[in-house]
Write a protein that holds these residues in place. Structure first.
Motif, short mmCIF file in Angstrom:
data_model
loop_
_atom_site.label_atom_id
_atom_site.label_comp_id
_atom_site.label_asym_id
_atom_site.label_seq_id
_atom_site.Cartn_x
_atom_site.Cartn_y
_atom_site.Cartn_z
N LYS A 172 24.98 -23.15 -72.51
CA LYS A 172 25.26 -24.05 -73.43
C LYS A 172 26.38 -23.78 -74.45
O LYS A 172 26.77 -24.29 -75.35
CB LYS A 172 23.87 -24.33 -74.19
N LYS A 173 26.96 -22.47 -73.86
CA LYS A 173 27.92 -21.95 -74.83
C LYS A 173 29.50 -22.81 -74.52
O LYS A 173 29.92 -22.58 -73.42
CB LYS A 173 28.27 -20.49 -74.24
N PRO A 174 29.85 -23.48 -75.69
CA PRO A 174 31.00 -24.00 -75.41
C PRO A 174 32.38 -22.99 -75.24
O PRO A 174 32.56 -22.06 -75.86
CB PRO A 174 31.37 -24.87 -76.77
N VAL A 175 33.05 -23.38 -74.34
CA VAL A 175 34.24 -22.57 -74.01
C VAL A 175 35.61 -23.21 -74.49
O VAL A 175 36.39 -22.69 -75.00
CB VAL A 175 34.20 -22.01 -72.25
N LEU A 176 35.75 -24.63 -74.14
CA LEU A 176 36.75 -25.32 -74.43
C LEU A 176 36.27 -26.44 -75.31
O LEU A 176 35.32 -27.05 -74.86
CB LEU A 176 37.40 -25.90 -73.08
N TRP A 177 37.07 -26.64 -76.24
CA TRP A 177 36.61 -27.65 -77.24
C TRP A 177 37.59 -28.66 -77.74
O TRP A 177 38.76 -28.38 -78.29
CB TRP A 177 36.15 -26.60 -78.59
N ASP A 178 37.38 -29.79 -77.10
CA ASP A 178 37.99 -31.18 -77.47
C ASP A 178 39.72 -31.13 -77.38
O ASP A 178 40.41 -31.09 -78.21
CB ASP A 178 37.84 -31.29 -79.15
N VAL A 179 39.92 -30.86 -76.45
CA VAL A 179 41.16 -30.52 -75.79
C VAL A 179 41.72 -31.89 -75.35
O VAL A 179 41.47 -32.52 -74.45
CB VAL A 179 41.40 -29.45 -74.64
N ASP A 180 43.12 -32.22 -76.32
CA ASP A 180 43.74 -33.62 -76.08
C ASP A 180 44.99 -32.93 -75.54
O ASP A 180 45.80 -32.35 -76.37
CB ASP A 180 43.86 -34.13 -77.20
#
Ligand code: ADP
Ligand code: MG
Length: 261
Positions: A21-29
């Motif tokens: 559940k650990k986010p590693v990449l966040w909302d990459v545009d």
């Protein structure tokens, strides 16, 4: 400083990736231009390898989508090539250099077809481009780190793709191999290939790349090297971890983008 491009060769929209559940990449545009040498820069654990794996379809996405050449990955698989981080590969597997590079042909060939004369020529040509033609019968376990990296590159070249993703191709290689690889990347770029390289040596970033992506879980910057490789953006990417920041900043001031031959 996130520069979007028209007619991007790669479009990453709203991408998030988590392990467990650990986010590693966040909302990459992100949109990337064709035919450039592009560096992905960021500290350890920033998600650089994860970004390449996500683009290659090797990981499930938590959100978002990725288009390559305006199409979903599965329609363009044979146009892209991936060179994973060397440490992530089992080098004890009993295979010759020649066979490893021939694997680059199987996408076009299909697994059960026999290689044609042209495939064999492409394999030998790829080996000679990385200076490894004399090692074709050697077992891959019997190679130095630099030689293994060259074989990996030869396999990618044999694929004759349009877009190349390489994860830290300079890690643990000798200076001669690094120079040979850089020259090869330049040559590929001249031939209008798009080459995207994870890299962590800040000293050489300005010399090697046309365009950089600065990443630390989220996207800090993406743009032409002259605009994106700045002390402020590096500070934002590395935070307190960048103890060399003043040195790097001096380096940027002093040889701001030396001529490339
Ligand atoms: N298979 C995995 N399972 C769980 N966590 C992982 C896995 N692979 C990477 N991570 C974690 O995700 C984060 C980003 O890793 P990675 O993409 O390898 O970073 P980088 O390549 O920038 O060093 C790190 O915190 C790493 O520990
Ligand atoms: Mg990595």
């Amino acid at each position: 400083m996130i520069q979007q491009v028209e007619n991007p060769i790669i479009e990453i929209h709203d991408l998030s990736v988590s392990y467990e559940k650990k986010p590693v990449l966040w909302d990459v545009d992100l949109t990337l231009p064709a035919g450039k040498l592009i560096g992905i820069i960021g500290p350890n654990g920033a998600g650089k390898s994860t970004l390449l794996k996500a683009v290659m379809g090797l990981l499930p996405l938590s959100s978002g989508y990725i288009n390559i050449l305006d199409k979903p990955l599965k329609e363009v698989r044979d146009k892209i090539s991936y060179v994973p981080q060397r440490e992530s590969v089992d080098w004890d597997f009993p295979t010759s250099v020649y066979d490893v590079v021939m694997m680059g042909r199987y996408g076009q060939l299909g697994l059960l077809k026999r290689p044609k004369k042209s495939d064999k020529e492409i394999v030998m040509d790829s080996l000679s481009k990385v200076g490894m033609e004399g090692f074709k019968d050697r077992q891959i376990s019997q190679l130095s780190g630099g030689q293994q990296q060259r074989v990996f590159l030869a396999r990618a070249l044999a694929q004759q793709a349009d877009i190349y993703f390489m994860d830290e191709p300079f890690a643990g290689v000798d200076a001669a191999t690094e120079k040979a690889i850089v020259e090869l990347l330049r040559q590929m770029s001249k031939e209008k290939k798009t080459v995207i390289v994870v890299h962590h040596d800040l000293q050489s970033v300005a010399r090697y790349f046309d365009w950089i992506i600065l990443l630390n879980m989220r996207l800090v910057a993406s743009g032409p090297i002259e605009e994106a490789f700045t002390p402020e953006l590096l500070q934002e990417t590395y935070g307190g971890k960048l103890t060399l920041l003043t040195e790097i900043s001096d380096l940027i001031q002093k040889n701001r983008f030396p001529n490339r031959e």
